[in-house]
Write a protein that holds these residues in place. Structure first.
Motif: not given
Length: 171
Positions: A9-12, A164-171
């Motif tokens: 999750l951290l990587g994503v 994908f939630f984690t990706l979106a928060v990073g984005l």
């Protein structure tokens, strides 16, 4: 496998941050800043609820993709092998490219503007986040397709949502 989930999750999340620097997503940053500047005019209080709704809109867009990929599993990977699906993706990307060259203007649909109260308030920020999720999707396509394939192989909807939630928060 459970111990590696936080690292994954951290990587994503960091991949989501890095995707902001792609040549296609980077120009969307002034649009986002302009949206919040316009919303902040005449508004008392913090812009945090607007930003939170915006992020949740983007996260909802991508989380649904992750869950659908997990539920679809092998169907998703097989769909990308058919000429019709690939052709549809090509048409969408060419249409977006034509918009970038000024052949037509990409606008938020009228129903979305009415539902969001004309892009104002928290609901407007949520709708803007949903729309930006779709607008940014072609820009980060290669990474998203890879992650969708990985999630599809796992076949776990909760895992797909988290990725994908984690990706979106990073984005």
């Amino acid at each position: 496998a459970t111990r590696s989930l936080p690292l994954l999750l951290l990587g994503v999340f960091f991949a989501g941050l890095a995707l902001n620097l792609t040549p296609c997503v980077f120009p969307l940053i002034p649009i986002t800043i302009g949206f919040f500047s316009q919303q902040a005019e005449g508004r008392k209080g913090s812009a945090f609820p607007l930003a939170l709704a915006y992020v949740l809109g983007i996260a909802l867009t991508y989380s649904v993709l992750g869950v659908l990929a997990a539920l679809g599993g092998a169907i998703f990977g097989g769909a990308l092998q058919t000429p019709w699906v690939v052709g549809l993706i090509v048409v969408v990307l060419l249409s977006l490219a034509a918009s970038m060259f000024g052949l037509w203007e990409l606008r938020v649909p009228q129903w979305a503007q009415r539902a969001s109260g004309g892009r104002s308030g928290v609901l407007g920020a949520l709708v803007m986040g949903l729309v930006m999720g779709f607008v940014a999707a072609p820009c980060i396509g290669p990474f998203v397709v890879g992650l969708l394939t990985y999630v599809g192989q796992r076949g776990d909807p909760l895992f797909g949502f988290l990725m994908f939630f984690t990706l979106a928060v990073g984005l």
